[in-house]
Design a protein around this motif. Structure first.
Motif, PDB file in Angstrom:
ATOM      1  N   TYR A   1      86.426 -45.481  68.080  1.00  0.00           N
ATOM      2  CA  TYR A   1      85.926 -44.292  68.760  1.00  0.00           C
ATOM      3  C   TYR A   1      86.019 -43.068  67.853  1.00  0.00           C
ATOM      4  O   TYR A   1      85.206 -42.154  67.953  1.00  0.00           O
TER       5      TYR A   1
ATOM      6  N   HIS B   1      82.862 -40.812  67.044  1.00  0.00           N
ATOM      7  CA  HIS B   1      82.906 -39.354  67.178  1.00  0.00           C
ATOM      8  C   HIS B   1      82.492 -38.686  65.870  1.00  0.00           C
ATOM      9  O   HIS B   1      81.734 -37.698  65.873  1.00  0.00           O
TER      10      HIS B   1
ATOM     11  N   LYS C   1      79.290 -36.219  65.368  1.00  0.00           N
ATOM     12  CA  LYS C   1      79.499 -34.845  64.910  1.00  0.00           C
ATOM     13  C   LYS C   1      78.807 -34.577  63.582  1.00  0.00           C
ATOM     14  O   LYS C   1      78.318 -33.466  63.334  1.00  0.00           O
TER      15      LYS C   1
END
Length: 278
Positions: A177, A181, A185
């Motif tokens: 995860y 992420h 981003k």
């Protein structure tokens, strides 16, 4: 006259929580595995198709509803020579969360995934088809909003009737995860997957295998999917396709258009055009 093969997109600034697509002849439509940030629901109007959602395979046909939770990888493609037609609606999950909470359908004001991929319920199917026709009509927006509220309250009362979820499930920490992420981003960066693997302490081969097993797409495909989502947001604002391609991290407009069509089953120009409000 044969139905048009061109998708129709409906959007209304007065109802920014909803986006609707209508395809009347989808025999040549193909989707690569992809995901949406929104919660999505579709109705098969004609024909048969294979619906894959997180490695679960379903055979669906006229009369079925298909349901996709936010960020879950899926694809739906017609069976060979099937006269496939469908509606597909994408719903902002924050708006839907608030509606379900304020209507006391759900007791908590946080998003909870729906628990089924497909639904064969004639009344809910007909209700959804009627809702889509209403949105595509020149009916006043207040009536459309009331019908949206009424339908989703009825639908989720049905979906949740035997699957009350209570508190959200707490997942064990998973470094994948953290990678996801990072890719979200930094989706516009061209950092190599090998460099990202090294940064998070994985070998490249392990990361690619583990990431695909967990998210149903490779890290590279995950990053492309996010770039397409950014491109969709820019298209809805009317920005030029060439500049969107560059701003979304693609090498050129042709690359952007090719990847976009694989995941949206429409060209960027088709997606940008919504039917005129009457």
């Amino acid at each position: 006259m044969l139905p048009t093969t061109q998708p129709i997109f409906w959007r209304d600034p007065a109802l920014p929580c909803i986006e609707l697509r209508q395809v009347l002849d989808g025999r040549r439509v193909t989707y690569a595995p992809h995901s949406h940030q929104q919660w999505s629901i579709g109705a098969i109007l004609a024909g048969q198709s294979e619906f894959v959602c997180e490695n679960r395979l379903h055979q669906v046909s006229q009369g079925h509803l298909v349901i996709m939770n936010p960020d879950k990888v899926h694809a739906c493609n017609p069976q060979q020579n099937s006269a496939w037609a469908y509606y597909m609606m994408h719903v902002d999950k924050q708006w839907l969360t608030q509606l379900l909470f304020e209507s006391q359908v759900r007791a908590e004001p946080y998003w909870q995934d729906s628990r089924v991929d497909t639904l064969n319920a004639p009344l809910l199917y007909q209700g959804f088809v009627s809702l889509c026709k209403l949105l595509l009509s020149n009916t006043p927006v207040d009536a459309k909003r009331r019908q949206l509220h009424q339908y989703f309250i009825e639908l989720f009362n049905h979906l949740d009737s035997n699957s009350r979820t209570g508190e959200p499930t707490l997942l064990a920490p998973n470094r994948l995860y953290q990678v996801a992420h990072y890719l979200n981003k930094h989706s516009l960066d061209d950092t190599s997957i090998s460099s990202i693997s090294e940064h998070f302490g994985f070998s490249t081969s392990y990361l690619v295998r583990a990431f695909k097993r967990h998210f149903n797409m490779t890290p590279h495909a995950f990053r492309l999917n996010r770039r397409i989502q950014l491109g969709q947001q820019a298209l809805k604002k009317g920005q030029a396709i060439a500049s969107i391609a560059y701003d979304s991290g693609f090498s050129d407009q042709a690359h952007f258009q090719r990847v976009f069509k694989q995941r949206v089953a429409a060209t960027p120009e088709q997606y940008r055009r919504s039917i005129p409000l009457v």
